[in-house]
Design a protein around this motif. Structure first.
Motif, mmCIF file in Angstrom:
data_model
loop_
_atom_site.group_PDB
_atom_site.id
_atom_site.type_symbol
_atom_site.label_atom_id
_atom_site.label_comp_id
_atom_site.label_asym_id
_atom_site.label_seq_id
_atom_site.Cartn_x
_atom_site.Cartn_y
_atom_site.Cartn_z
ATOM 1 N N UNK A 1 0.828 -1.205 0.000
ATOM 2 C CA UNK A 1 0.000 0.000 0.000
ATOM 3 C C UNK A 1 0.862 1.254 0.000
ATOM 4 N N UNK A 2 0.189 2.391 -0.197
ATOM 5 C CA UNK A 2 0.863 3.690 -0.154
ATOM 6 C C UNK A 2 0.703 4.380 1.197
ATOM 7 N N UNK A 3 -0.152 3.839 2.041
ATOM 8 C CA UNK A 3 -0.344 4.350 3.403
ATOM 9 C C UNK A 3 -0.321 3.172 4.370
ATOM 10 N N UNK A 4 -0.407 3.473 5.682
ATOM 11 C CA UNK A 4 -0.371 2.437 6.714
ATOM 12 C C UNK A 4 -1.362 1.312 6.410
ATOM 13 N N UNK A 5 -0.942 0.081 6.675
ATOM 14 C CA UNK A 5 -1.835 -1.075 6.526
ATOM 15 C C UNK A 5 -2.618 -1.218 7.817
ATOM 16 N N UNK A 6 -3.956 -1.260 7.703
ATOM 17 C CA UNK A 6 -4.837 -1.305 8.872
ATOM 18 C C UNK A 6 -5.388 -2.691 9.177
ATOM 19 N N UNK A 7 -5.457 -3.555 8.160
ATOM 20 C CA UNK A 7 -6.087 -4.855 8.360
ATOM 21 C C UNK A 7 -5.514 -5.858 7.362
ATOM 22 N N UNK A 8 -5.384 -7.095 7.784
ATOM 23 C CA UNK A 8 -4.993 -8.183 6.886
ATOM 24 C C UNK A 8 -5.747 -9.431 7.328
ATOM 25 N N UNK A 9 -6.181 -10.227 6.341
ATOM 26 C CA UNK A 9 -6.922 -11.452 6.633
ATOM 27 C C UNK A 9 -6.548 -12.507 5.597
ATOM 28 N N UNK A 10 -6.534 -13.758 6.035
ATOM 29 C CA UNK A 10 -6.263 -14.883 5.156
ATOM 30 C C UNK A 10 -7.588 -15.514 4.741
ATOM 31 N N UNK A 11 -7.666 -16.000 3.509
ATOM 32 C CA UNK A 11 -8.882 -16.685 3.060
ATOM 33 C C UNK A 11 -9.033 -17.996 3.817
ATOM 34 N N UNK A 12 -10.249 -18.559 3.853
ATOM 35 C CA UNK A 12 -10.466 -19.803 4.607
ATOM 36 C C UNK A 12 -9.574 -20.971 4.177
#
Length: 123
Positions: free
Chosen positions: A100-111
């Protein structure tokens, strides 16, 4: 397997906790800004195959993937505690990507653990 918790921190690290013993056992270092989010493997088969991983996202705009050797982590931690320089097991990231170009706020893995999704205020 319900025995582990991973926390992210403004000190640029992630800490891996072993819940039954209530101890921090490993640290993920390598981000250059506060780590704002973390996710772990979702697929139960990943745990059975010992391919457990975690992904961290930070203010440095980087996603990092870390291998989480749950089957050997406690053994490594206990050996380190018995050594002359006790501390936490240090995990090494498998890869890093500027996402990203700004702070990363959330990350999730697929099931099925095949994909990751991340969010930031840039998109």
């Amino acid at each position: 397997d319900g025995e582990w918790l991973v926390t992210s921190s403004k000190d640029r690290t992630c800490i891996v906790w072993h819940l039954p013993s209530q101890r921090a056992v490993a640290v993920c270092e390598g981000h250059t800004d506060a780590v704002g989010c973390v996710c772990t493997s979702q697929n139960p088969a990943t745990y059975l195959s010992r391919g457990v991983f975690l992904v961290s996202g930070a203010g440095d705009k980087i996603l990092k993937k870390w291998q989480l050797p749950t089957h050997s982590l406690l053994k490594s931690y206990r050996a380190l505690q018995a050594s002359s320089s006790p501390g936490l097991v240090r995990l090494t990231s498998q890869y890093s990507i500027r996402a990203h170009d700004k702070d990363i706020n959330c990350v999730v893995s697929s099931p099925n653990d095949a994909m990751l999704a991340s969010c930031s205020q840039d998109r």
